[in-house]
Enzyme design. Structure first.
Site, PDB file in Angstrom:
ATOM      1  N   LYS A 182     -11.490  -3.379  18.874  1.00 15.09           N
ATOM      2  CA  LYS A 182     -10.108  -3.835  19.088  1.00 15.09           C
ATOM      3  C   LYS A 182      -9.669  -3.659  20.548  1.00 15.09           C
ATOM      4  CE  LYS A 182      -8.923  -3.073  14.261  1.00 15.09           C
ATOM      5  NZ  LYS A 182      -7.863  -3.237  13.274  1.00 15.09           N
ATOM      6  N   ASN A 194       0.845  -1.199   0.000  1.00 10.12           N
ATOM      7  CA  ASN A 194       0.000   0.000   0.000  1.00 10.12           C
ATOM      8  C   ASN A 194       0.877   1.245   0.000  1.00 10.12           C
ATOM      9  OD1 ASN A 194       0.563   0.775   2.866  1.00 10.12           O
ATOM     10  ND2 ASN A 194      -0.372  -1.226   3.224  1.00 10.12           N
ATOM     11  N   LYS A 237     -13.600   0.779  15.622  1.00 11.84           N
ATOM     12  CA  LYS A 237     -12.283   0.141  15.846  1.00 11.84           C
ATOM     13  C   LYS A 237     -11.839   0.269  17.306  1.00 11.84           C
ATOM     14  CE  LYS A 237     -11.033   0.609  11.074  1.00 11.84           C
ATOM     15  NZ  LYS A 237     -10.383   1.315  10.001  1.00 11.84           N
ATOM     16  N   PHE A 251      -4.403   3.340  14.787  1.00  7.10           N
ATOM     17  CA  PHE A 251      -4.700   4.366  13.796  1.00  7.10           C
ATOM     18  C   PHE A 251      -5.863   3.887  12.938  1.00  7.10           C
ATOM     19  CE2 PHE A 251      -1.788   8.008  13.212  1.00  7.10           C
ATOM     20  CZ  PHE A 251      -1.044   7.833  14.355  1.00  7.10           C
TER      21      PHE A 251
HETATM   22  N1  CTP Z   1      -4.121  -3.335  12.146  1.00 11.97           N
HETATM   23  C1  CTP Z   1      -3.403  -4.392  12.663  1.00 11.97           C
HETATM   24  N2  CTP Z   1      -3.389  -5.586  12.006  1.00 11.97           N
HETATM   25  C2  CTP Z   1      -4.066  -5.763  10.870  1.00 11.97           C
HETATM   26  C3  CTP Z   1      -4.793  -4.683  10.325  1.00 11.97           C
HETATM   27  C4  CTP Z   1      -4.806  -3.487  11.000  1.00 11.97           C
HETATM   28  O1  CTP Z   1      -2.788  -4.230  13.708  1.00 11.97           O
HETATM   29  N3  CTP Z   1      -4.019  -6.948  10.257  1.00 11.97           N
HETATM   30  C5  CTP Z   1      -4.116  -2.057  12.892  1.00 11.97           C
HETATM   31  C6  CTP Z   1      -3.486  -0.897  12.147  1.00 11.97           C
HETATM   32  O2  CTP Z   1      -2.097  -0.818  12.423  1.00 11.97           O
HETATM   33  C7  CTP Z   1      -4.228   0.276  12.721  1.00 11.97           C
HETATM   34  C8  CTP Z   1      -5.602  -0.271  13.053  1.00 11.97           C
HETATM   35  O3  CTP Z   1      -5.443  -1.691  13.125  1.00 11.97           O
HETATM   36  O4  CTP Z   1      -3.656   0.751  13.916  1.00 11.97           O
HETATM   37  C9  CTP Z   1      -6.670   0.045  12.059  1.00 11.97           C
HETATM   38  O5  CTP Z   1      -6.252  -0.319  10.772  1.00 11.97           O
HETATM   39  P1  CTP Z   1      -7.182  -0.070   9.508  1.00 11.97           P
HETATM   40  O6  CTP Z   1      -6.509  -0.628   8.289  1.00 11.97           O
HETATM   41  O7  CTP Z   1      -7.636   1.355   9.491  1.00 11.97           O
HETATM   42  O8  CTP Z   1      -8.458  -0.901   9.878  1.00 11.97           O
HETATM   43  P2  CTP Z   1      -8.803  -2.387   9.747  1.00 11.97           P
HETATM   44  O9  CTP Z   1      -8.978  -2.951  11.111  1.00 11.97           O
HETATM   45  O10 CTP Z   1      -7.837  -3.109   8.861  1.00 11.97           O
HETATM   46  O11 CTP Z   1     -10.242  -2.324   9.070  1.00 11.97           O
HETATM   47  P3  CTP Z   1     -10.657  -1.825   7.610  1.00 11.97           P
HETATM   48  O12 CTP Z   1      -9.523  -2.183   6.691  1.00 11.97           O
HETATM   49  O13 CTP Z   1     -11.887  -2.590   7.342  1.00 11.97           O
HETATM   50  O14 CTP Z   1     -10.903  -0.364   7.707  1.00 11.97           O
END
Ligand code: CTP
Length: 405
Positions: free
Chosen positions: A350, A209, A346, A332
């Site tokens: 979480k 990404n 979240k 984040f």
């Molecule tokens: N995160 C994580 N592990 C993952 C995915 C996300 O620890 N496999 C953490 C990211 O580092 C961030 C937070 O979760 O602090 C939110 O990440 P984000 O990508 O915004 O959300 P997702 O939980 O992945 O949900 P979505 O993609 O549906 O928005």
């Protein structure tokens, strides 16, 4: 800066003395009171007048110079400084410092100094690696001097190797790290994640990404400046290493999961700024996928090739489940729509203490830039931060964490 901090810049004899002029100038521009001490060797490369012009202060070179402001200028300077940076530090100056030899203004002043001293050795690779120099550096390290590793590259003597003085901006960063912040995070173990993850399709390709890592690196830097012991688990970025931060390099979401969960039990604060992939190729190929090996899709030909993806483990959710008493968790949320609603979900889902939400749609926020616009969500409210540099945003996030933990 409320009160002007006094930085002593010691310049010894080496070709990189010319770069120290930029350090003097850069520090002055940042509002420090810069005083330069030069050795006789340094004067062979740059004149005191150059440093005087750049620092705005008289350069001292001789303990016994009747023109010195006080007859014991070495004590006055040594005692009034907030920090010393010796750059470049020649092998000779390092040897003198290690053995307490006070035969010039710089080494004499250093004996009278009680503030932190940073040393940036710069010399030919063989001189640097010589056991005499290494043992002298070890003596200084044991006494609490902060040694700044020389960079590797083409040296002035034509040799390729270790021994270059780091660029002025890097050294200015070290100075700032030491004196610009109140050390309110002293003793805290902080883990920060940053950057993208890379999910292998085959040994040649991966899915990733746009994360630049800048936000996470800024948080790691500010936490270190505030005195924390910082571990940065980082995906691949184009950013230079953060000084005073232990960096653990990872590539995939699974690597990050392992690196983070292994270290989590010892952490007081964990801040997950990384953009972790939510999906990874379910069956990454062991060899490069060749077009010739693909079975063409009847209707679309090779254009129909698909990769089946499997979910990655959610690291933050795992941390939320396994957190220990007193551990602070901050995640984040990068969104393109329904920022606050999604971020609030979240926070609860979480089981974390704080979510820093930012939208790709907001001007000044997002991946590659140096600014951000963050909304901080906690159980008891929402705080909107203004458009700020990522460093100032990092500082504001740490302020909030320190207020709440
Ligand atoms: N995160 C994580 N592990 C993952 C995915 C996300 O620890 N496999 C953490 C990211 O580092 C961030 C937070 O979760 O602090 C939110 O990440 P984000 O990508 O915004 O959300 P997702 O939980 O992945 O949900 P979505 O993609 O549906 O928005």
């Amino acid at each position: 800066m409320e009160d002007k901090k006094k930085v002593l810049l010691g310049v010894s004899g080496g070709i990189s003395a010319y770069k120290s002029v930029y350090i003097a100038s850069g520090l002055k521009k940042k509002g420090y009171d810069v005083h330069v001490i030069m050795t006789e060797g340094a004067e062979k490369f740059v004149t005191p007048l150059t440093f005087e012009t750049m620092s705005g202060n008289k350069v001292v070179t001789d303990v016994f110079d009747p023109a010195n402001e006080t007859p014991t200028e070495h004590i006055t300077l040594g005692q009034s400084a907030d920090l010393v940076l010796i750059a470049p530090a020649s092998a000779n100056t390092i040897a003198k410092l290690a053995h307490g030899i006070a035969d010039n203004m710089l080494t004499t002043t250093m004996l009278a100094c009680t503030c932190p001293i940073l040393i940036s050795p710069a010399m030919n690779t063989h001189m640097f690696e010589n056991p005499a120099t290494q043992e002298n550096l070890e003596i200084l390290r044991r006494r609490g001097y902060e040694l700044i590793e020389p960079a590797t590259g083409m040296l002035a003597c034509g040799v390729e190797g270790k021994g270059k003085m780091p660029e002025p901006d890097v050294l200015i960063g070290y100075v700032e790290q030491w004196i610009s912040k109140e050390k309110d995070m002293e003793g805290l173990n902080v883990l920060v994640t940053a950057g993208p993850t890379e999910e292998a399709v085959d040994p040649v390709r991966f899915i990733t990404n746009h994360s630049s890592g800048k936000m996470g690196y800024a948080i790691a830097r500010m936490a270190a400046r505030r005195g924390a012991n910082v571990t940065l688990v980082s995906g691949r970025t184009a950013l230079p290493r953060e000084p005073f931060v232990e960096t653990v390099d990872i590539l995939s979401a699974e690597d990050m999961f392992r690196a983070v969960t292994e270290r989590a039990p010892g952490m007081d604060i964990i801040i997950k700024a990384a953009a972790v992939a939510d999906f990874t190729p379910a069956n990454p190929a062991g060899e490069k996928i060749k077009k010739a090996d693909l079975v063409p899709n009847e209707t679309e030909g090779f254009g129909g090739m698909s990769i089946s993806l499997a979910p990655t483990r959610d690291i933050l959710a795992y941390l939320g489940e396994h957190r220990h008493e007193g551990q602070f968790l901050c995640g984040f949320a990068m969104e393109t729509q329904n920022l606050l609603k999604n971020a609030a979900v979240k926070l609860v889902k979480k089981n974390v203490d704080m979510i820093c939400a930012n939208s790709l749609r907001t001007r000044g926020a997002g991946f590659a830039g140096d600014t951000n616009v963050v909304t901080i969500l906690t159980r008891d409210g929402i705080q909107q931060l203004p458009l700020m540099s990522k460093l100032d945003t990092a500082d504001a996030i740490l302020d909030e964490i320190m207020k709440r933990r």
